[in-house]
Scaffold this motif. Structure first.
Motif: not given
Length: 63
Positions: A15, A33, A36-37
């Motif tokens: 991610a 992203w 999500l990381a």
């Protein structure tokens, strides 16, 4: 390290790489992203801490 922690760590690294690529290309999709990381990073730490706490109490054979 439990297997699920390794999976979430891989997702976190991928991610971050996807976020960097998105931002370099000028896309604001990189924000997704990054989120999500962050989520997968927190999951990784949770599973690592849970595994360490369970190791001290004598885990059952079935997990």
């Amino acid at each position: 390290m439990p297997r699920i922690a390794l999976y979430t760590l891989v997702v976190c690294v991928l991610a971050v790489a996807a976020a960097v690529v998105s931002f370099v290309q000028g896309s604001w999709l990189g924000i997704v992203w990054v989120l999500l990381a962050g989520l997968s990073s927190n999951m990784t730490w949770y599973y690592i801490k849970r595994d360490r706490a369970g190791a001290g109490r004598g885990k059952s054979v079935t997990g």
